[in-house]
Design a protein around this motif. Structure first.
Motif, PDB file in Angstrom:
ATOM      1  N   GLY A  26      18.950  -4.679  -2.172  1.00 27.89           N
ATOM      2  CA  GLY A  26      18.338  -3.860  -3.222  1.00 27.89           C
ATOM      3  C   GLY A  26      16.834  -3.758  -3.043  1.00 27.89           C
ATOM      4  N   LYS A  27      16.277  -2.600  -3.340  1.00 26.62           N
ATOM      5  CA  LYS A  27      14.841  -2.384  -3.214  1.00 26.62           C
ATOM      6  C   LYS A  27      14.115  -3.126  -4.331  1.00 26.62           C
ATOM      7  CE  LYS A  27      11.542   1.408  -2.647  1.00 26.62           C
ATOM      8  NZ  LYS A  27      11.323   2.866  -2.744  1.00 26.62           N
ATOM      9  N   GLY A  28      12.939  -3.688  -4.025  1.00 28.97           N
ATOM     10  CA  GLY A  28      12.156  -4.391  -5.038  1.00 28.97           C
ATOM     11  C   GLY A  28      11.519  -3.412  -6.016  1.00 28.97           C
ATOM     12  N   GLY A  29      11.371  -3.833  -7.270  1.00 28.34           N
ATOM     13  CA  GLY A  29      10.756  -2.976  -8.286  1.00 28.34           C
ATOM     14  C   GLY A  29       9.245  -2.908  -8.132  1.00 28.34           C
ATOM     15  N   LEU A  30       8.638  -1.805  -8.593  1.00 27.66           N
ATOM     16  CA  LEU A  30       7.183  -1.640  -8.519  1.00 27.66           C
ATOM     17  C   LEU A  30       6.517  -2.370  -9.676  1.00 27.66           C
ATOM     18  CD1 LEU A  30       6.973   2.193  -7.656  1.00 27.66           C
ATOM     19  CD2 LEU A  30       6.781   0.255  -6.076  1.00 27.66           C
ATOM     20  N   GLY A  31       5.363  -2.981  -9.378  1.00 21.23           N
ATOM     21  CA  GLY A  31       4.596  -3.651 -10.421  1.00 21.23           C
ATOM     22  C   GLY A  31       3.830  -2.642 -11.268  1.00 21.23           C
ATOM     23  N   ASN A  32       3.291  -3.141 -12.411  1.00 22.99           N
ATOM     24  CA  ASN A  32       2.631  -2.207 -13.331  1.00 22.99           C
ATOM     25  C   ASN A  32       1.360  -1.590 -12.764  1.00 22.99           C
ATOM     26  OD1 ASN A  32       1.023  -4.488 -13.467  1.00 22.99           O
ATOM     27  ND2 ASN A  32       0.911  -4.568 -15.709  1.00 22.99           N
ATOM     28  N   TRP A  33       0.828  -2.154 -11.699  1.00 25.45           N
ATOM     29  CA  TRP A  33      -0.369  -1.581 -11.063  1.00 25.45           C
ATOM     30  C   TRP A  33      -0.127  -0.136 -10.645  1.00 25.45           C
ATOM     31  CZ3 TRP A  33      -1.743   0.021  -6.042  1.00 25.45           C
ATOM     32  CH2 TRP A  33      -3.108   0.161  -5.809  1.00 25.45           C
ATOM     33  N   HIS A  34       1.130   0.181 -10.262  1.00 28.45           N
ATOM     34  CA  HIS A  34       1.460   1.536  -9.803  1.00 28.45           C
ATOM     35  C   HIS A  34       1.494   2.547 -10.946  1.00 28.45           C
ATOM     36  CE1 HIS A  34       2.556   0.510  -5.644  1.00 28.45           C
ATOM     37  NE2 HIS A  34       2.995  -0.641  -6.158  1.00 28.45           N
ATOM     38  N   PHE A  35       1.583   2.075 -12.173  1.00 25.77           N
ATOM     39  CA  PHE A  35       1.785   2.997 -13.297  1.00 25.77           C
ATOM     40  C   PHE A  35       0.512   3.247 -14.114  1.00 25.77           C
ATOM     41  CE2 PHE A  35       5.854   0.815 -12.504  1.00 25.77           C
ATOM     42  CZ  PHE A  35       6.608   1.916 -12.122  1.00 25.77           C
ATOM     43  N   ARG A  36      -0.625   2.703 -13.645  1.00 22.83           N
ATOM     44  CA  ARG A  36      -1.869   2.938 -14.358  1.00 22.83           C
ATOM     45  C   ARG A  36      -2.270   4.409 -14.210  1.00 22.83           C
ATOM     46  NH1 ARG A  36      -2.931   2.046  -9.366  1.00 22.83           N
ATOM     47  NH2 ARG A  36      -4.971   2.392  -8.390  1.00 22.83           N
ATOM     48  N   SER A  37      -2.911   4.922 -15.205  1.00 26.80           N
ATOM     49  CA  SER A  37      -3.390   6.303 -15.165  1.00 26.80           C
ATOM     50  C   SER A  37      -4.574   6.439 -16.108  1.00 26.80           C
ATOM     51  CB  SER A  37      -2.275   7.273 -15.580  1.00 26.80           C
ATOM     52  OG  SER A  37      -1.959   7.099 -16.945  1.00 26.80           O
ATOM     53  N   ALA A  38      -5.189   7.610 -16.147  1.00 25.99           N
ATOM     54  CA  ALA A  38      -6.352   7.822 -17.014  1.00 25.99           C
ATOM     55  C   ALA A  38      -5.967   7.713 -18.481  1.00 25.99           C
ATOM     56  CB  ALA A  38      -6.959   9.199 -16.726  1.00 25.99           C
ATOM     57  N   THR A  39      -4.741   8.069 -18.793  1.00 28.05           N
ATOM     58  CA  THR A  39      -4.300   8.032 -20.198  1.00 28.05           C
ATOM     59  C   THR A  39      -3.531   6.761 -20.548  1.00 28.05           C
ATOM     60  OG1 THR A  39      -2.314   9.246 -19.570  1.00 28.05           O
ATOM     61  CG2 THR A  39      -4.187  10.546 -20.382  1.00 28.05           C
TER      62      THR A  39
END
Length: 334
Positions: free
Chosen positions: A124-137
Motif C-alpha cells: 500500500g502507498k504511504g499517506g501524505l503528511g499535512n505539509w502537502h495540504f498547506r495553502s494560502a487559505t
C-alpha cells in the motif's frame, strides 16, 4: 530427490504491507508558536515477490507455508520525516513455476528464467503528511492522508517441470528403469503399475562433460486428458519438455496402437504438444532373439514412416549410448 520431497502444487495466502499514515504534526519550538505544518509522509507497505532460482527443482520449501506477509510501512513523523518502507518479501521458486489466482483460476504469470522477479501483491502507498495540504487559505491543515490498505490474494503455485527430454509411456513401460541407467537418479522401480507417482528428474552425462536433463513422468492411461488416473496432475509436466521420448515395451500387444493412444492423449490435452520433437523407443529388447528383432524392425520401418525410433534394453545396457547420441543431436539441431 526422494518422491516425498517432490512438491509441485501449493496454495498460499499472500498479503502485502499497508502504507503508513501521514503525519498531521504542527511545528513547535521555543519562540516559534505557530511554525506551520511539518508532518511527513507515511512509508509504503512491503511488496511480495516471487523470484526464479535455477537451483531449485521442487516447491517442497513451500509445502508447509500457508501465509506470506510483507511488512507494514511506518507512519510519518514531525520535521517532514518520512516513515520507513515496509519489508519486502522475496520467495524463491524453481523455473517453470506458474502462479494462478485461486478464486478465478486465471494465470497471473509464469517464471521461466533465473533471477526473474514478479510481483504478487503490491504494498500500500504511504499517506501524505499535512505539509502537502498547506495553502494560502489553509495555512495550518490539521489532517493528513491515511496509508493505502494491504492487498490480499490467495494464489496457487504449481510447477511444470523444465527438462530437455520427457519420458512418455504407459505404466510399467520401463521409464524409471531407463532414467536410472541413463542418469544417477534413483527412482522407485517395481513390477506393478503407477510405481512413479511424482516426476523424477535426472541429469544425463554426455561426451566432453556436457549434459542434458531427463524427466520421468508418471505413466499415462487412456482417458488421462479427461483427468482419469493421475490425469492433468502429470500431463502439465510434459508441456515444458523440448523432446518427448515415447517408451513402448517390446512385449506390447500392439506397439503402433500404444503409440497412437499416447499421441492422442497428448493431442486432447494440448494440441501444441504434437509440434514437439519426438522419438519412439522400444524398450525391453533383451527379451527378443535376433530373428524376432529383425522382424520387428521390418515392421517398424513399414508402420512408422517419418518417425524416429530406436531399440534399447535398459537392463542389458543395449543401445543406450546410441540413444544419447540421437537425443543430443535432436537437442542441438537448431
Amino acid at each position: 530427490m526422494t518422491e516425498g520431497n517432490f512438491v509441485d502444487y501449493v496454495k498460499i495466502y499472500v498479503s502485502s504491507g499497508k502504507g503508513g499514515k501521514g503525519s498531521s504534526h504542527l511545528h513547535r519550538e521555543k519562540f516559534i508558536e505557530k511554525g506551520g505544518p511539518d508532518g511527513g509522509d507515511g512509508g509504503r507497505g512491503g511488496h511480495v515477490y516471487l523470484k526464479g532460482n535455477k537451483n531449485l527443482w521442487t516447491l517442497f520449501h513451500l509445502k508447509f507455508v500457508k501465509h506470506i506477509r510483507a511488512g507494514h510501512g511506518g507512519d510519518g513523523g514531525s520535521s517532514r520525516s518520512t516513515g520507513h518502507d515496509g519489508e519486502d518479501k522475496f520467495v524463491e521458486v524453481p523455473l517453470g513455476t506458474v502462479v494462478r489466482d485461486q478464486e478465478t483460476g486465471e494465470i497471473l504469470f509464469e517464471i521461466t528464467e533465473h533471477d526473474e522477479v514478479k510481483i504478487v501483491a503490491e504494498g500500500g502507498k504511504g499517506g501524505l503528511g499535512n505539509w502537502h495540504f498547506r495553502s494560502a487559505t489553509n495555512q495550518t491543515p490539521r489532517y493528513a492522508q491515511p496509508g493505502m490498505p494491504v492487498k490480499e490474494v490467495d494464489i496457487i503455485i504449481e510447477l511444470k517441470v523444465l527438462a530437455d527430454v520427457g519420458l512418455v509411456g504407459f505404466p510399467n513401460a520401463g521409464k524409471s528403469t531407463l532414467l536410472s541407467v541413463m542418469t544417477s537418479a534413483k527412482p522407485k522401480i517395481a513390477d506393478y503399475p503407477f510405481t512413479t507417482l511424482k516426476p523424477n528428474l535426472g541429469i544425463v552425462a554426455y561426451r566432453d562433460f556436457q549434459s542434458f536433463v531427463m524427466a520421468d513422468i508418471p505413466g499415462i492411461i487412456e482417458g488421462a486428458a479427461e483427468g482419469k488416473g493421475l490425469g492433468h496432475y502429470f500431463l502439465r509436466h510434459i508441456e515444458r519438455n523440448s523432446i518427448l521420448l515415447f517408451l513402448v515395451p517390446a512385449d506390447a500387444a500392439d506397439i503402433k496402437k500404444e503409440y497412437e493412444i499416447l499421441l492422442d492423449e497428448l493431442r486432447r490435452y494440448n494440441p501444441e504438444m504434437l509440434d514437439k520433437d519426438r522419438i519412439l523407443v522400444v524398450s525391453k529388447c533383451d527379451m527378443l532373439d535376433d530373428e524376432l528383432k529383425a522382424e520387428l524392425e521390418k515392421q517398424m520401418k513399414k508402420e512408422f514412416k517419418g518417425v524416429k525410433y530406436h531399440f534399447i534394453s535398459s537392463v542389458a545396457q543395449q543401445g543406450l549410448q546410441e540413444l544419447k547420441d540421437m537425443l543430443w543431436k535432436m537437442l542441438n539441431e537448431e
